[in-house]
Design an enzyme around this catalytic site. Structure first.
Site, PDB file in Angstrom:
ATOM      1  N   ASP A 135       8.212  63.478  32.158  1.00  0.00           N
ATOM      2  CA  ASP A 135       8.264  63.599  33.609  1.00  0.00           C
ATOM      3  C   ASP A 135       7.027  62.892  34.176  1.00  0.00           C
ATOM      4  O   ASP A 135       6.144  62.424  33.437  1.00  0.00           O
ATOM      5  CB  ASP A 135       8.360  65.072  34.046  1.00  0.00           C
ATOM      6  CG  ASP A 135       8.955  65.198  35.451  1.00  0.00           C
ATOM      7  OD1 ASP A 135       9.018  64.188  36.182  1.00  0.00           O
ATOM      8  OD2 ASP A 135       9.353  66.319  35.837  1.00  0.00           O
TER       9      ASP A 135
HETATM   10  C1  BGC Z   1      10.442  65.434  38.959  1.00  0.00           C
HETATM   11  C2  BGC Z   1      11.608  64.802  38.229  1.00  0.00           C
HETATM   12  C3  BGC Z   1      11.919  63.443  38.820  1.00  0.00           C
HETATM   13  C4  BGC Z   1      10.676  62.601  38.730  1.00  0.00           C
HETATM   14  C5  BGC Z   1      10.854  61.190  39.258  1.00  0.00           C
HETATM   15  C6  BGC Z   1       9.262  64.489  39.056  1.00  0.00           C
HETATM   16  O1  BGC Z   1       8.295  64.984  39.908  1.00  0.00           O
HETATM   17  O2  BGC Z   1      10.059  66.612  38.301  1.00  0.00           O
HETATM   18  O3  BGC Z   1      12.722  65.647  38.317  1.00  0.00           O
HETATM   19  O4  BGC Z   1      12.992  62.871  38.161  1.00  0.00           O
HETATM   20  O5  BGC Z   1       9.644  63.217  39.486  1.00  0.00           O
HETATM   21  O6  BGC Z   1      10.975  61.177  40.617  1.00  0.00           O
END
Ligand code: BGC
Length: 727
Positions: A268
């Site tokens: 993530d």
């Molecule tokens: C979130 C993810 C997301 C990623 C990209 C993160 O902060 O937890 O779910 O896909 O950002 O935007």
């Protein structure tokens, strides 16, 4: 010009991957492992990441900018194409022209896999029309702690329902073959038990045991692997003290080695940096990069400093190049499978205009939106509204608020908050939907916002109540707002916020039929609404067609058929209220100051007709592990109109060597039944699905008696029961 093996599309993918890997420098390999966030760098830096460091992927870049970067990648020595990722969470909704579907939580209330698959298919078509390849969806966390700000992104509280819908949407995203130009990669996230973070606070430690991981949190992800999901995302949280992106037991051990996931794992957002800054398990970037690589992360999202650190680690011999090769192989394999090397997927921005939110996509969206809405209460036949009305008052802060209705993960909130953004695709708020259908019937619609969702100022309430007093029916549209849902927007208090409770009280005092339409990201604690309203329609975040679908239901042009994918509490202090809890001594487990059951239970939802269940039968009442039995039940539409019913199958293990849930969903089927008709509904049950996980982490089916239950919701009073003996 000589065609190299990796460029030759007639060769098998494995051969092309090994040829390419053989030609790559360590810098090019580490570059493939990096995913750069477009809005975190300048356009020139983005270009340098492509030409100088061979970044393998970008996220959050649309249209022409994506095409430009792809062209640059083609000018590098090996010309390895870039993989573009986007959060197309409920539709390709970071694009202002795209179809916005209901949230995952809402879609799950349809209990309709076919429609969920369609939503995935349409999203894939719209994402590829923008030249992108990969969505960070579906989210397979289990929605148990309603305080968590991301409940709207879940498919609800049940691992079985989540698994079924996950498989459906993955199938929709990835299409028949990944190499079809309108297929995209799905990403199962956030591996694993991220939704269980302490206190419902996003990204905190997840206090789960390895046994509960195996019994509860892993199964939906297992289904995603079985469905061929190409990528997985590691969550922010630590599990029992080990951050997910440093957790080799779970990432390498369980995901890759044990359940056989063949795609690649992306971290993530800046998980690797967080090992240093938030979780304090790494001293510096080299330490963090080493931990992340060894744990089994393949692609690193938005930690650009990973690049130099990882190159050094390999050059110093701290990390073996073979470990890097493993990750790069996984990434390249997916790129080849997607057809990226074969020029099938050049960015075609011109296509967008015809594909994005085209009439066919709007129709499908309307269909799934209708089925996602749940009728929670309907006394005195308040709904559907009759034809004899003169005036309807639509009152409330969410009646005409498209941002509240869309919820999180649209252009209003990502990649950066943009509250003044203008949707360029058509949409219906609750007000415009009601107005459209009221006009057809010659009914006048009065509107007043009444109050704010978060502000407790009551100054507008008098005017709204005075207006409502002139109408024959009042539709109050209340709930929560965008600022109360999403990452880092966890709520300790789930009661109705701002001046909304007073607005409802004052409207109720008018003594007219009061219909409440809920527009909210997740279940709220609303006993006063449950008590005061004559009818309640839960719409959650219903997307672009929400207003029209709700109006069709309110006026009786469509019948409600949704069932809750998640339970509602009376009070935040009553949490958790999910239905499949373990039993305790002081059965039925109530607080001394709170009812024992939720306000509304998982699986519950009314229709405009009624269904009677009878004749629950098993194809065999004694069986052994390996058998597949059939559970049959007769369902009669006893009301005056046609309707749809979701027949649910639950089981309970009567005696087991570990404590098992009071009931667990093991099957469901949504059927259309005409008025007066009886259908025999058959649900398959594999005995292997009755497994427990032992303290030694083994999966076994224990002999003994099981209660088999079928009915219209998870509540005891809605279920018929019989006994199955496993020998
Ligand atoms: C979130 C993810 C997301 C990623 C990209 C993160 O902060 O937890 O779910 O896909 O950002 O935007």
């Amino acid at each position: 010009m000589t065609i190299l093996d990796y460029q030759n599309s007639s060769l098998p993918v494995a051969k092309r991957v090994s040829d390419l890997l053989f030609r790559m420098t360590i810098e090019e390999k580490i570059g493939q492992m990096l995913q750069v966030s477009y809005n975190q760098v300048t356009p020139t830096e983005a270009e340098e990441w492509v030409t100088g460091k061979f970044a393998g992927s970008f996220l959050h870049v649309l249209g022409d900018n994506a095409r430009h970067l792809q062209e640059l990648s083609e000018s590098t020595l090996l010309g390895i194409p870039i993989l573009f990722g986007i959060d197309a969470i409920h539709g390709h909704a970071l694009n202002t022209r795209a179809t916005v579907f209901p949230s995952q939580l809402a879609m799950a209330c349809s209990w309709n896999e076919a429609l969920v698959e369609e939503a995935g298919r349409i999203t894939a078509k719209e994402v590829t029309a923008d030249g992108l390849h990969w969505t960070f969806s579906p989210l397979l966390c289990i929605g148990r702690d309603l305080r968590w700000g991301r409940i709207d992104e879940t498919f609800g509280e049940d691992p079985y329902l989540i698994g079924v819908l996950a498989s459906a949407i993955i199938k929709g995203y990835q299409g028949k073959s990944l190499s079809d130009p309108d297929s995209i990669l799905a990403c199962a996230k956030h591996f694993l038990s991220y939704g269980e973070s302490t206190g419902g606070r996003d990204s905190y430690d997840s206090e789960v045991s390895i046994r509960s991981i195996r019994a509860i949190f892993l199964p939906p992800f297992q289904k995603a692997v079985e469905a061929g999901c190409a990528t997985f995302m590691a969550g922010y949280q630590s599990i029992d003290g080990t951050p997910m992106s440093a957790n080799s037991k779970i990432l390498r051990g369980i995901l890759k080695d044990e359940i056989g996931f063949k795609g690649f794992v992306v971290t993530d957002w800046n998980n690797v940096g967080s090992l240093i800054t938030y979780q304090h398990v790494a001293a510096d970037m080299k330490d963090a990069a080493r931990k992340a690589i060894l744990a089994g992360n393949d692609m690193i999202m938005n930690t650009n400093a990973f690049y130099d650190a990882a190159v050094q680690l390999v050059k110093e011999g701290v990390v073996p190049e073979s470990t890097i090769d493993e990750s790069v192989k996984r990434i390249l394999t997916v790129k080849f499978e997607l057809g990226l090397f074969d020029q099938k997927r050049r960015t075609q921005v011109t296509v967008s205009k015809t594909v994005l939110n085209c009439p066919e996509h709007q129709d499908k969206n309307l269909q799934i939106t209708r089925e996602s809405m749940v009728l929670l209460k309907n006394e005195h036949h308040t709904l559907p509204m009759g034809k004899d009305l003169q005036k309807i008052a639509v009152i409330g802060p969410n009646a005409d608020d498209i941002q509240a209705q869309f919820g999180d993960w649209t252009f209003f909130s990502h990649p950066d908050p943009n509250p003044t953004a203008v949707p360029l695709a058509s949409y219906y708020t609750m007000l415009t939907g009601v107005k459209q259908l009221a006009e057809k019937r010659g009914i006048e619609v009065l509107y007043d916002k009444g109050c704010d969702v978060m502000d407790s100022s009551i100054q507008n309430i008098d005017a709204a109540v005075a207006l409502a007093a002139k109408a024959d029916r009042i539709i109050a549209v209340i709930g929560d707002c965008l600022a109360q849902n999403g990452e880092i927007k966890d709520r300790a208090d789930l009661s109705l916020s701002g001046a909304q409770p007073l607005l409802i009280k004052r409207l109720k005092e008018l003594g007219k039929p009061l219909i409440v339409v809920l527009v909210n990201g997740k279940p709220l604690a609303i006993p006063e609404v449950a008590e005061g309203a004559d009818a309640i329609l839960e719409t959650f975040n219903s997307g672009a067609m929400g207003g029209l679908a709700a109006a069709e239901i309110l006026f009786g042009e469509a019948s409600p058929s949704g069932k809750l994918s998640i339970s509602f509490p009376y009070h935040s202090g009553q949490l958790p209220v999910y239905y499949n809890q373990l039993p305790g001594w002081h059965t039925p487990g109530k607080y001394m100051d709170m009812p024992e059951s939720p306000l509304y239970s998982f699986g519950y939802g009314l229709t405009y007709t009624s269904f009677a269940y009878s004749n629950l039968k098993l194809s065999q009442s004694r069986c052994s592990d390996g058998d597949k039995i059939r559970v049959q039940v007769d369902v009669t539409n006893t009301g005056a109109v046609d309707g749809m019913e979701t027949v649910q199958l639950y089981v309970q293990d009567r005696v087991s060597s570990v404590v098992t849930p009071v009931k667990q969903l093991k099957g469901f089927k949504k059927v259309a039944i005409a008025k007066g008709e009886t259908q025999t509904v058959e649900l398959p049950l594999a005995i292997s699905d009755l497994y427990i996980v032992t303290p030694e982490e083994e999966y076994i089916v224990e002999p003994g008696e099981f209660t088999i239950m079928a009915g219209s919701s998870s509540r005891d009073q809605d279920l018929l029961k019989t006994t199955l003996v496993v020998e």
